[in-house]
Design an enzyme around this catalytic site. Structure first.
Site, short mmCIF file in Angstrom:
data_model
loop_
_atom_site.label_atom_id
_atom_site.label_comp_id
_atom_site.label_asym_id
_atom_site.label_seq_id
_atom_site.Cartn_x
_atom_site.Cartn_y
_atom_site.Cartn_z
CG HIS A 104 -3.97 5.95 -1.88
ND1 HIS A 104 -4.29 4.87 -1.71
CD2 HIS A 104 -2.90 6.56 -1.29
CE1 HIS A 104 -3.18 4.50 -0.57
NE2 HIS A 104 -2.50 5.54 -0.57
CD GLU A 105 -1.18 10.01 -1.63
OE1 GLU A 105 -1.19 10.32 -0.23
OE2 GLU A 105 -0.71 8.77 -1.80
CG HIS A 144 -3.18 8.48 2.96
ND1 HIS A 144 -3.39 7.50 4.03
CD2 HIS A 144 -2.39 8.08 2.04
CE1 HIS A 144 -2.66 6.51 3.63
NE2 HIS A 144 -2.05 6.80 2.23
CD GLU A 196 -0.01 3.58 2.02
OE1 GLU A 196 -0.50 3.85 1.02
OE2 GLU A 196 0.28 4.59 2.89
#
Length: 310
Positions: free
Chosen positions: A142-143, A146, A222
């Protein structure tokens, strides 16, 4: 709407929201300069905005890490974590970011930096202790999403724009109430009064509008990072389970604050986190309150992940 369609949709909407920021700043500066009949005010506002954005572009990550009291960790101190990050970076085709840890029992994580070559992933000690390897891979993916999607740059600039709008609005109100407007032209009197009234209204509403745009951008990013992270690991359930564990933890993150809350994978403030989870379940009031949440509802994020077909 799933996977690639969701990613493309969120990218388009996020850029539209960023453009909206530029419109608000330009409009505020224009009205400001017209009310006081001084074009230098608009020029100053633009120069100040650009200068602040550049400063934030190069130093926001360092400031964020310092405020969060994060400490860099080396490969020897946490071999498993480094292996997870490095392996996923190879799969994502991006450089391995620096790894930082916040000494806090609340499970959470965030990414920062201006681009993939200058990126950082920061974990709390709590998330390293409370998640298993598969769940930690989901959070890391997930990060990394980003980082790969340049969300870290986008959100940094958005935060700066929100601050600038609030600052400009404050200046305008102070000048309006204490400096007054000077004009000797009768012909332009009515127009001047209208501009003055519009300026006051815009100065009052701009910070609220800017904050709502920032929060909307954060929520959209998100969703995008969830989808991209699941594509990277090919296992959405890992991230879904991690989100369940993080959101169920009752301990608030001590080092978090309102300026950095939107960066975390889950809202670090427990009360807001619970409100976000239940938003939309109690009619218009909850829907309105949901506008001020930094993250989308956890239940919605988990539902989308578990509906993905990879």
């Amino acid at each position: 709407m799933l996977t690639y369609d969701l990613i493309n949709k969120n990218k388009r909407e996020s850029w539209i929201l960023i453009f909206s920021f530029l419109v608000v700043i330009s409009l505020l500066g224009f009205v400001f300069s017209q009310v006081y009949q001084n074009s230098a005010i608009l020029v100053f506002a633009v120069i100040f905005s650009v200068g602040s954005a550049l400063f934030s572009y190069y130093f926001a990550d360092s400031i964020t890490l310092a405020v969060s009291k994060a400490q860099e960790v080396d490969k020897a101190s946490n071999q498993q974590l480094y292996n997870i990050v490095e392996n996923l970076c190879i799969a994502a085709g991006i450089p391995t970011p620096k790894i930082y840890v916040i000494d806090d029992s609340a499970p959470n994580a965030f990414a920062t930096g201006r681009d993939p070559k200058h990126a950082v992933i920061c974990y709390t000690s709590g998330i390293l202790q409370k998640l298993n390897k598969t769940e930690l891979e989901g959070v890391t993916a997930h990060e990394l999403s980003h980082i790969g999607n340049y969300d870290i740059r986008l959100m940094t600039l958005v935060v700066v724009l929100v601050g600038l709008i609030a600052l400009m609005s404050n200046w305008f109100l102070r000048f309006s109430f204490f400096g007054g407007r000077r004009s000797n032209s009768k012909d332009s009197g009515n127009v001047g009064m209208i501009l003055f009234a519009v300026g006051i209204l815009l100065a009052i509403l701009s910070p609220l509008i800017a904050t709502l745009i920032k929060l909307a951008v954060s929520r959209q990013r998100e969703y995008l990072a969830d989808a991209s992270g699941a594509l990277l690991t090919r296992y959405p359930e890992g991230l879904a389970t991690a989100l369940e564990k993080i959101s169920a933890d009752s301990v608030p993150l001590v080092e978090a604050n309102n300026a950095t809350a939107h960066l975390y994978i889950v809202n670090p403030f427990h009360q807001d986190r619970m409100e976000a989870t239940s938003s939309g379940q109690h009619g218009g009031r909850s829907w309105f309150a949901g506008l001020f949440n930094t993250h989308p509802p956890i239940e919605d994020r988990i539902k989308r992940l578990r509906e993905m077909n990879l």
